[in-house]
Write a protein that holds these residues in place. Structure first.
Motif, PDB file in Angstrom:
ATOM      1  N   PHE A  42      10.243  -0.797  -8.361  1.00 13.69           N
ATOM      2  CA  PHE A  42      10.130   0.555  -7.783  1.00 13.69           C
ATOM      3  C   PHE A  42       9.044   1.337  -8.490  1.00 13.69           C
ATOM      4  CE2 PHE A  42      14.883   0.201  -7.080  1.00 13.69           C
ATOM      5  CZ  PHE A  42      14.747  -0.147  -5.758  1.00 13.69           C
ATOM      6  N   VAL A  43       9.138   1.357  -9.810  1.00 17.16           N
ATOM      7  CA  VAL A  43       8.221   2.176 -10.606  1.00 17.16           C
ATOM      8  C   VAL A  43       6.787   1.672 -10.432  1.00 17.16           C
ATOM      9  CG1 VAL A  43       7.606   2.862 -12.953  1.00 17.16           C
ATOM     10  CG2 VAL A  43      10.008   2.868 -12.249  1.00 17.16           C
ATOM     11  N   ASP A  44       6.612   0.352 -10.474  1.00 17.24           N
ATOM     12  CA  ASP A  44       5.259  -0.188 -10.346  1.00 17.24           C
ATOM     13  C   ASP A  44       4.720  -0.091  -8.920  1.00 17.24           C
ATOM     14  OD1 ASP A  44       4.639  -0.755 -12.948  1.00 17.24           O
ATOM     15  OD2 ASP A  44       5.423  -2.800 -12.902  1.00 17.24           O
ATOM     16  N   HIS A  45       5.612   0.022  -7.940  1.00 19.22           N
ATOM     17  CA  HIS A  45       5.153   0.197  -6.569  1.00 19.22           C
ATOM     18  C   HIS A  45       4.523   1.575  -6.394  1.00 19.22           C
ATOM     19  CE1 HIS A  45       5.557  -1.465  -2.402  1.00 19.22           C
ATOM     20  NE2 HIS A  45       5.684  -2.554  -3.107  1.00 19.22           N
ATOM     21  N   VAL A  46       5.104   2.565  -7.071  1.00 20.54           N
ATOM     22  CA  VAL A  46       4.595   3.934  -6.958  1.00 20.54           C
ATOM     23  C   VAL A  46       3.328   4.077  -7.796  1.00 20.54           C
ATOM     24  CG1 VAL A  46       5.142   6.354  -7.341  1.00 20.54           C
ATOM     25  CG2 VAL A  46       6.914   4.800  -6.519  1.00 20.54           C
ATOM     26  N   VAL A  47       3.379   3.638  -9.032  1.00 18.87           N
ATOM     27  CA  VAL A  47       2.224   3.713  -9.933  1.00 18.87           C
ATOM     28  C   VAL A  47       2.083   2.358 -10.627  1.00 18.87           C
ATOM     29  CG1 VAL A  47       1.168   4.871 -11.905  1.00 18.87           C
ATOM     30  CG2 VAL A  47       2.611   6.174 -10.321  1.00 18.87           C
ATOM     31  N   PRO A  48       1.179   1.499 -10.133  1.00 18.35           N
ATOM     32  CA  PRO A  48       1.028   0.179 -10.747  1.00 18.35           C
ATOM     33  C   PRO A  48       0.726   0.291 -12.243  1.00 18.35           C
ATOM     34  CG  PRO A  48      -0.163   0.286  -8.667  1.00 18.35           C
ATOM     35  CD  PRO A  48       0.301   1.687  -8.965  1.00 18.35           C
ATOM     36  N   GLY A  49       1.496  -0.445 -13.041  1.00 14.54           N
ATOM     37  CA  GLY A  49       1.304  -0.419 -14.491  1.00 14.54           C
ATOM     38  C   GLY A  49       2.243   0.520 -15.224  1.00 14.54           C
ATOM     39  N   LEU A  99      12.512   5.352  -1.565  1.00 14.30           N
ATOM     40  CA  LEU A  99      11.498   4.521  -2.212  1.00 14.30           C
ATOM     41  C   LEU A  99      11.885   3.050  -2.113  1.00 14.30           C
ATOM     42  CD1 LEU A  99      10.932   6.712  -5.399  1.00 14.30           C
ATOM     43  CD2 LEU A  99       9.512   6.601  -3.342  1.00 14.30           C
ATOM     44  N   TYR A 100      10.871   2.197  -2.137  1.00 11.94           N
ATOM     45  CA  TYR A 100      11.156   0.765  -2.085  1.00 11.94           C
ATOM     46  C   TYR A 100      10.196   0.037  -3.018  1.00 11.94           C
ATOM     47  CZ  TYR A 100       6.960   0.269   0.760  1.00 11.94           C
ATOM     48  OH  TYR A 100       5.659   0.294   1.188  1.00 11.94           O
ATOM     49  N   GLY A 101      10.554  -1.199  -3.314  1.00 16.91           N
ATOM     50  CA  GLY A 101       9.674  -2.079  -4.065  1.00 16.91           C
ATOM     51  C   GLY A 101       9.747  -3.463  -3.438  1.00 16.91           C
ATOM     52  N   ARG A 102       8.724  -4.273  -3.705  1.00 16.34           N
ATOM     53  CA  ARG A 102       8.738  -5.652  -3.178  1.00 16.34           C
ATOM     54  C   ARG A 102       8.613  -6.629  -4.329  1.00 16.34           C
ATOM     55  NH1 ARG A 102       5.229  -9.865  -1.643  1.00 16.34           N
ATOM     56  NH2 ARG A 102       3.376  -8.752  -2.346  1.00 16.34           N
ATOM     57  N   ALA A 116       0.823  -1.212   0.000  1.00 18.64           N
ATOM     58  CA  ALA A 116       0.000   0.000   0.000  1.00 18.64           C
ATOM     59  C   ALA A 116       0.860   1.268   0.000  1.00 18.64           C
ATOM     60  CB  ALA A 116      -0.930  -0.001   1.215  1.00 18.64           C
ATOM     61  N   GLY A 117       2.168   1.123   0.059  1.00 17.82           N
ATOM     62  CA  GLY A 117       3.021   2.301   0.130  1.00 17.82           C
ATOM     63  C   GLY A 117       4.165   2.231  -0.853  1.00 17.82           C
ATOM     64  N   TYR A 118       4.975   3.251  -0.863  1.00 14.06           N
ATOM     65  CA  TYR A 118       6.172   3.249  -1.721  1.00 14.06           C
ATOM     66  C   TYR A 118       7.325   3.974  -1.038  1.00 14.06           C
ATOM     67  CZ  TYR A 118       3.300   7.298  -2.923  1.00 14.06           C
ATOM     68  OH  TYR A 118       2.480   8.393  -2.857  1.00 14.06           O
ATOM     69  N   LEU A 119       7.017   4.688   0.053  1.00 14.81           N
ATOM     70  CA  LEU A 119       8.069   5.402   0.765  1.00 14.81           C
ATOM     71  C   LEU A 119       8.356   4.691   2.083  1.00 14.81           C
ATOM     72  CD1 LEU A 119       9.630   8.292   0.738  1.00 14.81           C
ATOM     73  CD2 LEU A 119       8.056   8.758   2.630  1.00 14.81           C
TER      74      LEU A 119
END
Lengths: 223, 223
Positions: free
Chosen positions: A137-144, A58-61, A38-41
């Motif tokens: 990273f990119v998809d975590h902030v804005v999916p797609g 920023l992070y991604g999973r 639900a987050g990115y920061l």
């Protein structure tokens, strides 16, 4: 050969069992993943010259692995490269869901969801893993979004340092519900309850030099 | 005797000068105070058994001093009481203002404002200072609320541990504006720009047992 499925929960450790409000802690993967996704920061903590440092990043999973990234010149990335076998970190993600107003100043609180990850961060050197981490990273902030942008080239990949952190020593914590006033305060003439807090997105602001005819994509409208 | 006015800026130190994007750093009190006063949740880092710990917690500001609080049983509070002369901490506050979507995955970013405070946290023992710190917490979350709630009594004050952290070694950092795409990417058919992000409040949810006739106060409507 059969693949052992991952256990449904992270094993609690001395570091992940809170000293108070233990009933707010959870260790199941579903709770942890949903808060992370639900987050990115995040706020990434590490020790430098014996003192704590906490930086927003920023992070991604990807599955059971988190990635954080930065310039190869940034502090945690340089520290991680210098330390063997990796950099001890604490990565924390917090969402605020509401302000809890009690009749008593003492019982004021917030509703929140948080995840705290303890572990060792390692520099990602494999180019393919690095590339998929950058997509994450990119998809975590804005999916797609990752599929709708120019992928990193070799030079950009080389300029980006990525750290990985496995989800092993992890806990989630959450507070929900209304204020917990003392019964004798119930009749006091102060309004009490919860003010919900949420993240809101404004109307997209196109870049000054956006090529003509490029419409706002659906995945942005969906936010 | 004249009182020396505080200098208009915090002196940069090795820890507060970033290794990259130095043009985003600021040290003036006005920038730092305004970022701190726009929030109420910080991420507090400290070192425990040699490893970093980052916990989300509420804070308040009174002049050049920050306060964080918690149960007397909570970890950082206990650590601070155990350590002499205080607990080395890093307190970080971050606001996300926008998602920056560039044509290239590499130049994706976020617009943000953050403050990082390095220093030593000390337990607050003076009852008057503790009381005004508690008011500061409540008013930081909802301005005007401290005067419209029951103040903490002696027992509650005793059960609440408060740490103070002076603003000395402090920096602010911010990113604003649109994406910084490479000129050769400008014609790519990807939407680029900024998606503004803000904190939004929902309609106040009264406590189940709210006494009849208590209206939603104006300071809540103002949010």
């Amino acid at each position: 050969m059969s693949v052992q499925p991952a256990p449904a929960a992270y094993a609690p450790t001395d570091r992940t069992v809170p000293t108070r409000a233990r009933d707010r802690a959870a260790y199941d993967r579903e709770s942890v993943h949903s808060i992370l996704d639900a987050g990115y920061l995040c706020h990434l903590g590490f020790v430098r010259d014996g003192a704590p440092v906490v930086l927003p990043t920023l992070y991604g999973r990807v599955g059971e692995r988190l990635y954080v990234h930065g310039s190869t010149g940034s502090r945690p990335l340089r520290e991680a490269g210098r330390q063997d076998p990796g950099l001890p970190v604490c990565l924390t993600v917090t969402h605020v869901d509401g302000l809890v107003l009690a009749r008593s100043a003492f019982h004021h609180s917030i509703n929140y969801r948080s995840v705290v990850v303890h572990g060792t961060a390692h520099p990602v050197t494999d180019p393919e893993e690095k590339r998929s981490a950058l997509d994450a990273f990119v998809d975590h902030v804005v999916p797609g979004r990752a599929a709708d942008s120019r992928p990193a080239d070799a030079k950009e990949l080389a300029a980006t340092a990525v750290l990985s952190l496995d989800l092993n020593e992890v806990s989630a914590k959450a507070r929900t519900g209304g204020p917990n006033d003392d019964p004798e305060d119930q009749e006091l003439p102060y309004w009490s309850g919860v003010l919900p807090v949420a993240r809101a997105y404004g109307a997209p602001v196109p870049a000054d030099d956006l090529a003509p005819g490029v419409a706002v994509p659906d995945y942005l409208r969906a936010l």
